[in-house]
Design a protein around this motif. Structure first.
Motif, PDB file in Angstrom:
ATOM      1  N   TYR A  50       0.326  -1.400  60.027  1.00  0.00           N
ATOM      2  CA  TYR A  50      -0.511  -1.100  60.931  1.00  0.00           C
ATOM      3  C   TYR A  50      -1.401  -1.336  61.242  1.00  0.00           C
ATOM      4  O   TYR A  50      -2.251  -0.853  62.241  1.00  0.00           O
ATOM      5  N   ASP A  54       8.579  -3.455  64.731  1.00  0.00           N
ATOM      6  CA  ASP A  54       8.242  -2.918  66.034  1.00  0.00           C
ATOM      7  C   ASP A  54       6.763  -2.484  65.759  1.00  0.00           C
ATOM      8  O   ASP A  54       6.147  -1.726  66.375  1.00  0.00           O
ATOM      9  N   TYR A  55       5.477  -3.955  65.845  1.00  0.00           N
ATOM     10  CA  TYR A  55       4.543  -4.064  66.150  1.00  0.00           C
ATOM     11  C   TYR A  55       4.062  -5.497  65.768  1.00  0.00           C
ATOM     12  O   TYR A  55       4.650  -6.326  65.493  1.00  0.00           O
ATOM     13  N   ALA A 103      -3.476  -4.944  69.049  1.00  0.00           N
ATOM     14  CA  ALA A 103      -1.828  -5.384  68.786  1.00  0.00           C
ATOM     15  C   ALA A 103      -1.146  -4.511  69.959  1.00  0.00           C
ATOM     16  O   ALA A 103      -2.307  -3.558  70.778  1.00  0.00           O
ATOM     17  N   ARG A 144       2.647  -2.263  70.632  1.00  0.00           N
ATOM     18  CA  ARG A 144       4.354  -1.811  70.319  1.00  0.00           C
ATOM     19  C   ARG A 144       5.007  -2.108  71.462  1.00  0.00           C
ATOM     20  O   ARG A 144       4.500  -2.546  72.732  1.00  0.00           O
ATOM     21  N   ASN A 201       4.865  -2.536  55.401  1.00  0.00           N
ATOM     22  CA  ASN A 201       4.863  -2.878  56.390  1.00  0.00           C
ATOM     23  C   ASN A 201       4.038  -3.856  56.550  1.00  0.00           C
ATOM     24  O   ASN A 201       3.459  -4.328  57.759  1.00  0.00           O
TER      25      ASN A 201
END
Lengths: 115, 114
Positions: A102, B31-32, B49, B51, B100
């Motif tokens: 992320y 999910d990203y 970015a 979501r 991730n």
């Protein structure tokens, strides 16, 4: 502040030689990733560290590839008995997050050429 | 298995025009969805970015459009400038035990002509 650094930036190895590629992540970053980027392609995941623990090495293409991060900071990717197909740019990325995908910061990469 | 497909491979746009790059994904667990910009000799740098709970995100001249049902997302660069000339990668990530990690598309080489 200092970003992710990698050394050497360029490495030429004769087929069969061993090489070691170094990654200095951003200080304090928990997560560290290695990716392989073939010419004209997107990066592909190799392995992931959370601190000193290697939690995933499913992307390593063969048992000639080995990575370590013994003190949870600097990481080394080692390739034994290099082959021509190992020629690529090896990217290191670090993240302050456990869920590192992320928020990931990449180094400039090491371009490995195997002759 | 290529989980993220990107098109076109290359794109030439006139200065001031709109650059559009498309990506499609297969795994609904993603999910990203970030976009990265890479200049020659440099590592990829995060551009923007999104979501899957939103359909659009805009940051300056850069906009991501996201279509969850079609499993597609795209990057729009408005008022493209020569300095935007770079390779752009879409990527996707999901919660897993690999921190991730990112799955990248194949890249789009953008050239903006002055």
């Amino acid at each position: 502040g200092a970003g992710v650094s990698q050394s050497p930036r360029y490495k030429v190895a004769k087929r069969g030689q061993d090489v070691a590629l170094r990654c200095d992540p951003i200080s304090g970053h928990v997560s560290l990733f290695w990716y392989q980027q073939a010419l004209g392609q997107g990066p592909e995941f190799l392995t992931y560290f959370q601190n000193e623990a290697q939690l995933d090495k499913s992307g390593l293409p063969s048992d000639r590839f080995f990575a370590e991060r013994p003190e949870g900071s600097v990481s080394t990717l080692k390739i034994q008995r290099t082959q021509q197909e190992d020629s690529a740019v090896y990217l290191c990325a670090s993240s302050p997050l456990v869920a590192g995908g992320y928020e990931q910061y990449f180094g400039p990469g090491t371009r490995l050429t195997v002759t | 298995q290529q989980q993220v497909k990107q098109s076109p491979q290359s794109l030439i746009v006139q200065k001031g025009g709109i650059s559009i790059i498309n990506c499609a994904y297969e795994n609904t667990a993603f999910d990203y969805f970030p976009w990265y910009q890479q200049f020659p000799g440099k590592g990829p740098a995060l551009l923007i970015a999104i979501r899957p709970d939103v359909s659009e995100k805009k940051e300056g001249r850069f906009t991501i459009s996201f279509n969850k049902s079609a499993k597609q997302f795209s990057l729009h660069i408005m008022d493209s400038q020569p300095g935007d000339s770079a390779t752009y990668f879409c990527a996707a990530s999901m919660q897993d035990n690999a921190g991730n990690m990112l799955t990248f598309g194949g890249g789009t080489r953008l050239m903006v002509k002055p």
